[in-house]
Design an enzyme around this catalytic site. Structure first.
Site, PDB file in Angstrom:
ATOM      1  CB  ALA A 134      67.480 -57.286  20.409  1.00  0.00           C
ATOM      2  CE  LYS A 155      60.368 -53.533  17.567  1.00  0.00           C
ATOM      3  NZ  LYS A 155      59.359 -54.252  18.488  1.00  0.00           N
ATOM      4  CG  ASP A 290      55.485 -60.761  22.442  1.00  0.00           C
ATOM      5  OD1 ASP A 290      55.593 -62.149  22.892  1.00  0.00           O
ATOM      6  OD2 ASP A 290      56.066 -60.212  21.725  1.00  0.00           O
TER       7      ASP A 290
END
Ligand SMILES: Nc1ncnc2c1ncn2[C@@H]1O[C@H](COP(=O)(O)OP(=O)(O)O)[C@@H](O)[C@H]1O
Ligand SMILES: [Mg+2]
Length: 518
Positions: A134, A155, A290
């Site tokens: 992603a 990440k 989130d």
């Protein structure tokens, strides 16, 4: 001077993009002076051609921000949690801001990892997938396997993103200072302070060690909670621009069919979500802020797993007690008590009438009282409450607004999993437990001390005249009474009138640029 020219040009580009999407309306919000606003709005006339008038303003702004890039996407996300600044409709539209960007090449990710960790990727991982899982505005995620054979998610911060933020933020500060100096009206919105808060939040998001620490803290807090899991952080392969966490082999929460095929009990999962969210908020004062489908998975054991710890909320004890009292007040219909809580905490100025405040609270509480509990949204209730407190001059803490937004998100998710869920039925054990712990005899002693202190704080203000003319106390200290602020503003604006000319020069420059560039 050259710096100012650079800021000015960047500002111009921003204005042009906003104009192209017919999204210059935030200028009114900022109380930008007429001359400047008119010049900028002229841009709209030249550029608006492609805009579909049926798109609501909030969405137009969202599209413009997406086009303007990472800093503005973050700005939009920040504004989404501030309906007090952006207005309800715009804030709502901004929550749907798209944060997906095309990925950057795997080779660049490898280069960043090697530079950060001082070893080539092949030495750090036994496998590393060059295709990102992603990609978003700040970072992208790659799947890898450690040398010990553990599957991980890596990440990696987007190349150049920190530099771009630095540039954009310095323009924000320049503009905020300019506005504060030249346009006294904008001081109400405290632009420099807002820019400062934004810069600090973004700085935290730009350093993945903070996200790693958040994951770690949340994991510790949630240890032993049945049905919920937070991935482990792999610290040896984590640094400022690289975050490595245990890979979650799971079904995305958004994939209903796959979840059904796996025989997942969605109702039980919804209850887990509500329970752990309320535990995070009320017990720990540290919550995942989130909560959307893209950040939640169901693992092979049927646990709910959260990822992405870039945005977390923190609530101190006082705010949690405030929330608990409010919840209890609405639950029992004791509006006078809710009003008192606001006055005692110093959230609402003493100059306001407590009975009128209680009446306003009744107006939002009573319509709910007749309804089935499962039709009540605590997130919406809080939103309504903050609307009322704003009219009573309470400055709502950003953390409470973040909670309110997250609450709406959590409730939405819970309803998606179990449309019949009864939020209040799932929540009481948590909330009741908190009430008992925090309102028992010990808490009583603490409270008495707090009450005495708050009384002491008010002593200097007892003289009515002084209270009206000088200042009022709020939770954040002394705030000027509007009347006083107006008088100061007036005297300042006399000094500033001469500087108003500078704005006209800017306006003229803009007009020239418009003509040259169109
Ligand atoms: N530990 C993990 N295990 C499996 N997939 C992950 C993990 N962490 C992130 N991902 C995948 O990468 C996506 C983006 O990661 P996330 O931390 O949410 O970044 P962003 O801040 O860009 O949204 C997630 O939606 C998920 O699909
Ligand atoms: Mg995410």
């Amino acid at each position: 001077m050259f710096a100012a020219a650079g800021h000015f040009l960047r500002l111009f580009k921003i204005a042009r993009t906003l104009a192209r999407h017919d999204a210059l309306f935030p200028l009114d919000l900022l109380a930008v002076p007429k001359a400047l606003a008119t010049a900028l709005k002229l841009l709209t006339v030249f550029n608006r051609r492609h805009v579909n008038a049926a798109i609501p303003p909030g969405e137009r702004l969202a599209h413009a921000l997406e086009e303007l890039g990472p800093t503005f996407i973050k700005l939009g996300q920040a504004l989404a949690t501030r309906p007090d600044i952006a207005g309800d409709d715009v804030a709502e539209a901004l929550t749907r801001l798209q944060d997906r960007l095309p990925p950057f090449p795997g080779a660049e990710a490898r280069a960043i990892i090697a530079a950060e960790l001082g070893q080539p990727v092949d030495a750090l991982f036994s496998a590393f997938d060059d295709n990102a899982v992603a990609a978003a505005s700040i970072a992208q995620v790659h799947k890898a396997v450690t040398t010990d054979g553990v599957q991980v998610a890596v990440k990696v911060l987007r190349p150049g993103v920190r530099e771009a933020f630095g540039r954009d933020l310095s323009t924000f500060f320049w503009f905020a200072r300019l506005m504060e100096r030249r346009v006294p009206d904008t001081r109400r919105l405290r632009p420099v302070e807002v820019a400062q808060t934004f810069a600090e939040t973004v700085a935290l998001e730009m350093d993945l060690r903070y996200e790693a620490a958040a994951a770690s803290e949340l994991r510790e807090n949630m240890e032993g909670e049945p049905g919920f899991r937070v991935p482990r952080v792999m610290w040896p392969t984590t640094s400022e621009r690289v975050l490595t966490t245990e890979w979650i082999d799971g079904i995305p929460l958004g994939d209903r069919d796959a979840l059904a095929a796996a025989g997942i009990d969605m109702n039980a999962l919804a209850a887990v979500l509500v329970r752990v969210f309320l535990l995070q908020v009320m017990r720990d004062g540290f919550f995942h802020a989130d909560l959307h489908q893209g950040n939640l998975f169901v693992d092979t054991q049927g646990n709910l797993v959260a990822v992405d710890f870039g945005i977390m909320g923190r609530l101190d004890r006082k705010s949690r007690r405030y929330l608990a009292e409010i919840l209890r007040g609405f639950h029992t219909g004791n509006y006078r008590r809710i009003a008192e809580v606001h006055f005692e905490a110093g959230y609402v100025p003493r100059t306001k009438n407590i009975n009128s405040f209680a009446q306003a609270l009744r107006a939002i509480g009573e319509p709910i009282a007749g309804r089935r509990v499962r039709d009540i949204s605590f997130g919406r209730l809080l939103a309504q409450l903050f609307q009322i407190t704003a009219t009573f001059e309470m400055r709502t803490q950003p953390q409470l607004l973040l909670l309110q937004k997250t609450m709406v998100m959590a409730e939405g998710l819970a309803m998606y999993m179990d449309p019949e869920i009864n939020m209040w039925e799932v929540s009481p054990p948590v909330v009741q437990g908190w009430l008992a712990d925090n309102m028992g005899p010990d808490a009583y002693i603490r409270e008495t001390a707090e009450a005495t202190l708050s009384l002491l704080r008010y002593l200097p203000l007892i003289a009515d005249e002084l209270e009206k003319r000088a200042a009022v106390l709020t939770a954040e200290g002394i705030v000027l009474h509007p009347e006083t602020a107006r008088l100061i503003g007036e005297s300042q604006s006399r000094h500033l009138r001469s500087q108003g000319a500078a704005l006209w020069v800017i306006a003229a420059l803009l007009a020239v640029l418009i003509i040259i560039l169109n």
